[in-house]
Write a protein that holds these residues in place. Structure first.
Motif, PDB file in Angstrom:
ATOM      1  N   ARG A 141       3.928   9.895  -9.015  1.00 55.85           N
ATOM      2  CA  ARG A 141       3.329  10.112 -10.320  1.00 55.85           C
ATOM      3  C   ARG A 141       2.569  11.435 -10.310  1.00 55.85           C
ATOM      4  O   ARG A 141       2.717  12.250 -11.207  1.00 55.85           O
ATOM      5  CB  ARG A 141       2.382   8.952 -10.617  1.00 55.85           C
ATOM      6  N   GLU A 142       1.814  11.648  -9.213  1.00 50.41           N
ATOM      7  CA  GLU A 142       1.040  12.883  -9.122  1.00 50.41           C
ATOM      8  C   GLU A 142       1.962  14.083  -9.052  1.00 50.41           C
ATOM      9  O   GLU A 142       1.736  15.102  -9.681  1.00 50.41           O
ATOM     10  CB  GLU A 142       0.151  12.851  -7.878  1.00 50.41           C
ATOM     11  N   SER A 143       3.036  13.898  -8.252  1.00 47.99           N
ATOM     12  CA  SER A 143       3.996  14.979  -8.091  1.00 47.99           C
ATOM     13  C   SER A 143       4.622  15.327  -9.430  1.00 47.99           C
ATOM     14  O   SER A 143       4.750  16.480  -9.805  1.00 47.99           O
ATOM     15  CB  SER A 143       5.070  14.555  -7.099  1.00 47.99           C
ATOM     16  N   LEU A 202       0.835  -1.198   0.000  1.00 50.14           N
ATOM     17  CA  LEU A 202       0.000   0.000   0.000  1.00 50.14           C
ATOM     18  C   LEU A 202       0.867   1.245   0.000  1.00 50.14           C
ATOM     19  O   LEU A 202       0.631   2.195  -0.744  1.00 50.14           O
ATOM     20  CB  LEU A 202      -0.883  -0.027   1.250  1.00 50.14           C
ATOM     21  N   ALA A 203       1.912   1.165   0.841  1.00 48.39           N
ATOM     22  CA  ALA A 203       2.813   2.312   0.964  1.00 48.39           C
ATOM     23  C   ALA A 203       3.511   2.566  -0.355  1.00 48.39           C
ATOM     24  O   ALA A 203       3.632   3.699  -0.798  1.00 48.39           O
ATOM     25  CB  ALA A 203       3.841   2.052   2.055  1.00 48.39           C
ATOM     26  N   ARG A 204       3.949   1.438  -0.993  1.00 50.22           N
ATOM     27  CA  ARG A 204       4.660   1.615  -2.260  1.00 50.22           C
ATOM     28  C   ARG A 204       3.719   2.190  -3.307  1.00 50.22           C
ATOM     29  O   ARG A 204       4.057   3.094  -4.040  1.00 50.22           O
ATOM     30  CB  ARG A 204       5.232   0.282  -2.737  1.00 50.22           C
ATOM     31  N   ARG A 205       2.487   1.618  -3.288  1.00 48.36           N
ATOM     32  CA  ARG A 205       1.535   2.101  -4.271  1.00 48.36           C
ATOM     33  C   ARG A 205       1.242   3.582  -4.045  1.00 48.36           C
ATOM     34  O   ARG A 205       1.152   4.372  -4.963  1.00 48.36           O
ATOM     35  CB  ARG A 205       0.249   1.283  -4.171  1.00 48.36           C
ATOM     36  N   ARG A 206       1.137   3.931  -2.744  1.00 51.88           N
ATOM     37  CA  ARG A 206       0.860   5.319  -2.414  1.00 51.88           C
ATOM     38  C   ARG A 206       2.031   6.213  -2.837  1.00 51.88           C
ATOM     39  O   ARG A 206       1.844   7.276  -3.401  1.00 51.88           O
ATOM     40  CB  ARG A 206       0.621   5.450  -0.901  1.00 51.88           C
ATOM     41  N   ALA A 207       3.251   5.713  -2.554  1.00 50.29           N
ATOM     42  CA  ALA A 207       4.446   6.487  -2.919  1.00 50.29           C
ATOM     43  C   ALA A 207       4.526   6.667  -4.422  1.00 50.29           C
ATOM     44  O   ALA A 207       4.804   7.750  -4.924  1.00 50.29           O
ATOM     45  CB  ALA A 207       5.698   5.785  -2.412  1.00 50.29           C
ATOM     46  N   GLU A 208       4.217   5.537  -5.120  1.00 50.92           N
ATOM     47  CA  GLU A 208       4.245   5.623  -6.575  1.00 50.92           C
ATOM     48  C   GLU A 208       3.219   6.612  -7.081  1.00 50.92           C
ATOM     49  O   GLU A 208       3.493   7.432  -7.947  1.00 50.92           O
ATOM     50  CB  GLU A 208       3.960   4.242  -7.190  1.00 50.92           C
ATOM     51  N   LYS A 209       2.046   6.541  -6.450  1.00 51.24           N
ATOM     52  CA  LYS A 209       0.960   7.431  -6.852  1.00 51.24           C
ATOM     53  C   LYS A 209       1.364   8.877  -6.585  1.00 51.24           C
ATOM     54  O   LYS A 209       1.174   9.761  -7.402  1.00 51.24           O
ATOM     55  CB  LYS A 209      -0.298   7.074  -6.052  1.00 51.24           C
ATOM     56  N   TRP A 210       1.982   9.044  -5.395  1.00 50.84           N
ATOM     57  CA  TRP A 210       2.394  10.389  -5.008  1.00 50.84           C
ATOM     58  C   TRP A 210       3.437  10.923  -5.984  1.00 50.84           C
ATOM     59  O   TRP A 210       3.362  12.059  -6.438  1.00 50.84           O
ATOM     60  CB  TRP A 210       2.959  10.356  -3.588  1.00 50.84           C
TER      61      TRP A 210
END
Lengths: 695, 124
Positions: free
Chosen positions: A327-329, A317-325
């Motif tokens: 990507r969003e960033s 979840l954390a990795r996905r969130r980091a990736e999402k972050w």
């Protein structure tokens, strides 16, 4: 009890235990058979004492004592008080009986069922029943406010059970005793309560330990254990030789709250309602209690797995969130880059554009592909290139982290634009090569407006120049040109009179007399100017020469910018003050600056740089130098430039430097000039430091 | 004998006035000097004047005012301006209004002669 007997007995005891299955074999024949059996069993083992462990056993023993063991002392335990205290009790029969405390039983019920509103007291109609009921009623008062109390006294057995089955759940049933019902039939209370508790639709409580395990929830009652201990003590006393007749039956003082765990479950009574120090019987061993280690191990394994799974999930979840972050960033920054109205460009170490945003592309009228690989120099207006190169060198060599410039650039369509650019150096950690980030704002519109107002300003500046230095030179010009004009005209006239066929000497003499007078007059004008400058009309004041230089730069700002001149001021901040006429000194420095600007006006092959420096020269003097990068002064005329009326300018009158030198001299200083290196001129204004301050 | 043309000279500076008069006379003309525009306008020599030499900057009425004043009165006198502080704007103004010359001080003999020739030639 057995434990207590073994522990406390001084000699070894043989203890035999027999179980009377009277509940399942209740007939007289059964009882008799048991009695005979026991008599046979212990015929060869003379008994010293018999203990009856409950009311039924006591009843049986008393009834068949003559058969089983005549005259052997009997100690009863948990006997009913009415039996224990009966007048016809045999002399060597004594023991421990339990008394009822019905009121405390109500208190327990109230705690277990705090929502209960109805209280039903069940009692039989026999004499003993009435006695216990009476003792209950004396202590019932405190509960009269909390409950609707109903007394079910002497109901026929069947009616009792029938009515009990229609009770609401918020009812407490307190069963005291039923030795006889309303129809006169005799009953055993423990059996009645068992039937009642089974039939009832509300919890039933009772004050006797004999009721426990028969369906009641609980009550305030003696415990088998404490009564057993008491009975064991009595037995040991008798065995030690004490006459049983001297030992009166005693009531067990060790009463406490007891509950039946199974009934708590049946009525959904939470354990947290149980008062402290309550003895809980018949607790069902839980899986936990039965298989503690297995359960522990299983839980441990499950927990371990759960933890691992959770950890994996969390990590994922954390990795996905980091990736999402990320990507969003990245998207965010990309859109900041793209959508920005400010032009943004990234350039490599050689200032070649690597990436540009839309605003940047629009600004310079080129596509990203066209810009790729170009440098700002390729975009720069020709006359700006040299100074732009200088700026590049500064940041490229790391002397400065960034620079800011307002310069002209050429769009692809050839149009000139003014661009305000910030260029900062970024260190790329991976390649160690510097990267440059440029942000650019098109200020052409602003510049146009500025230029318009600068034209006005420029006019104003011209007027200002005229009203100070200009006015001075104008008035000087007028004052000198008058006598000069007269001299020239007079000379011409004189020559004319002499050139006539018949020279008129009188007229010619008159002309030459006037010429001599006019010559004197011109000389006086010049002397007057010098005197005026030396005396100085303005008051002299102590001031910081650097402040004065900065003021001049402010005056000249528009002119400097307009001509595309870079100003480098190296001002030593630790200079003594000077005692000068501020206006005159401003005129000197302004004149030097404007001369420098003029000297660079035609320059296009190198940057237009005006350097102003202030420094100390020994303890007594300080020096202000103004250096331009202009065309320089021809060696052949350098000695003449401070002379009055000498000028190299088309519209000059040749008074500026002459007056400047006069002012410098008037202040006890000097103004000199030398050639700059490698080009340009250096004007050096030397002024005496204020001696008071210089010390 | 037809008398020499009268040149009137208006200048507040005495040296200029006198030296100019000397030069004009040495050229064979009659010369009359006035210290101000007002003095000239008030004199009885306006009608006789063939050419006017006037300074531009003068206290009171200046040279341009004088030129306009004469035009307003319907008097046409060829006018030569002399000034110690030549200004393009004033020059243009003066020439538009019909001046024959605008000379900075110090002026050369030749330039004055040329102007006088123009002025007197045009008048007759």
């Amino acid at each position: 009890m057995r434990k207590r007997l073994v522990e406390k007995s001084p000699s070894k005891l043989d203890i035999y235990t027999d179980f009377l299955d009277l509940a399942r074999f209740p007939t007289e024949a059964d009882e008799l058979r048991s009695a005979h059996h026991l008599a046979d069993k212990y015929a060869s083992k003379p008994l010293d004492l018999i203990v009856a462990l409950n009311s039924e056993a006591e009843h049986f023993l008393l009834k068949y004592r003559s058969i089983i063991a005549p005259n052997v002392p009997i100690v009863f335990c948990c006997a009913r008080p009415e039996v224990a205290m009966a007048a016809d009790r045999p002399a060597n029969v004594t023991g421990v009986f339990s008394e009822f405390d019905a009121n405390k039983t109500i208190a327990l019920a109230q705690q277990l069922q705090p929502d209960a509103r109805n209280l039903i007291i069940v009692s039989g109609s026999s004499e003993i029943d009435q006695g216990w009921l009476k003792s209950l009623r004396t202590g019932i008062e405190p509960y009269e406010h909390s409950f609707n109390i109903e007394y079910w006294v002497g109901l026929p057995y069947e009616t009792l059970l029938e009515r009990a089955s229609h009770l609401s759940r918020d009812t407490i049933v307190i069963f005291i005793t039923v030795y006889g019902d309303g129809t006169g039939r005799p009953f055993v209370p423990a059996l009645v309560v068992e039937a009642l508790a089974t039939a009832a639709s509300a919890p039933v409580y009772g004050p006797s330990d004999t009721y426990l395990g028969r369906g009641i929830v609980g009550g305030h009652m003696s415990s088998f254990e404490s009564m057993g201990a008491d009975a064991a003590d009595m037995a040991l006393e008798i065995l030690a030789g004490r006459d049983p007749a001297m030992l009166a039956p005693r009531s067990s003082e060790n009463r406490k709250f007891q509950v039946d765990a199974r009934q708590l479950l049946r009525w959904h009574i939470p354990e947290r309602n149980i008062p402290k120090s309550t003895l809980v019987s018949f607790r069902q061993p839980t899986i936990w209690e039965e298989h503690r280690n297995l359960v522990l191990a299983t839980i441990f394994v499950i927990l371990l797995q759960a933890i691992m799974i959770t950890a994996l999930l969390v990590q994922m979840l954390a990795r996905r969130r980091a990736e999402k972050w990320l990507r969003e960033s990245e998207e965010r920054w990309r859109s900041v880059f793209e959508m920005s109205t400010v032009g943004i460009a990234l350039a490599d170490r050689n200032f070649r554009f690597q990436a540009t945003n839309t605003a940047f592309q629009k600004m310079f009228g080129r596509t990203d592909e066209q810009l790729h690989g170009l440098t700002p120099l390729d975009l720069s207006a020709e006359e700006e290139r040299e100074s732009l190169k200088l700026l590049f060198e500064q940041v490229h060599e790391g002397k400065q982290q960034s620079y800011e410039s307002v310069q002209r650039y050429k769009r692809k369509d050839g149009a000139l634009i003014w661009v305000h650019a910030y260029v900062s150096r970024m260190q790329d950690n991976e390649s160690e090569a510097p990267l440059f980030l440029a942000t650019a704002i098109d200020v052409t519109g602003r510049k146009r407006a500025e230029a318009a107002s600068r034209d006005a300003l420029s006019d104003l500046a011209r007027v200002t120049r005229l009203t100070t230095m200009g006015e001075m030179t104008a008035s000087i010009a007028h004052e000198i040109n008058q006598p000069l004009g007269a001299i020239v005209t007079g000379g011409s006239a004189g020559l004319r009179w002499l050139a006539n066929a018949k020279p008129d000497l009188e007229e010619a003499r008159a002309c030459f007399r006037r010429i001599v007078n006019d010559g004197h007059r011109a000389s006086q004008v010049i002397n007057g100017i010098r005197t005026m400058l030396v005396k100085g009309d303005g008051e002299r004041e102590l001031l910081d020469i650097n402040g004065l230089v900065r003021e001049v730069l402010v005056f000249a700002h528009a002119e400097l910018e307009n001509k595309g001149i870079m100003v480098r001021a190296e001002l030593n901040e630790n200079l003594p003050e000077v005692l000068v006429d501020r206006i005159q000194l401003q005129q000197v420095v302004l004149n030097l600056v404007l001369n420098g600007i003029d000297a660079m006006a035609a320059l296009s092959s190198r940057p237009r740089v005006l350097k102003l420096r202030s420094e100390r020269n020994g303890s007594a003097n300080l020096i202000v130098t103004v250096e331009d990068s202009g065309t320089g002064i021809d060696r052949s005329i350098i000695s003449q430039i401070f002379e009055a009326f000498f000028t190299t300018k088309r519209h000059g009158i040749g008074m500026g430097l002459s007056i400047c030198r006069s002012i410098a001299v008037a202040h006890g200083g000097q103004l000199s000039v030398s050639s700059g290196y490698p080009y340009g001129s250096v004007f050096r204004l030397e002024l005496p430091a204020n001696q008071l301050n210089a010390a | 004998m037809r008398s020499a043309p009268l040149i009137s000279i208006v200048d507040d500076d005495e040296s200029i006035r006198e030296s100019t008069r000397g030069l004009v006379r040495s050229l064979g003309y009659q010369a009359e000097t006035f210290a101000s525009a007002e003095e000239f306008l008030g004199s009885d020599r306006v009608g006789d004047t063939s050419c006017l030499i006037t300074d531009v900057q003068m206290p009171g009425l200046n040279g341009i005012d004088l030129q306009r004043g004469l035009i307003d009165r319907g008097v046409q006198i060829p006018t030569i301006f002399i000034t110690a502080f030549p200004e393009e704007r004033t020059r243009l103004h003066a020439m538009k209004a019909g001046a024959v010359g605008y000379l900075g001080k110090p002026f050369t003999e030749e330039s004055l002669l040329k102007c006088l020739d123009t002025a007197l030639g045009s008048s007759g």
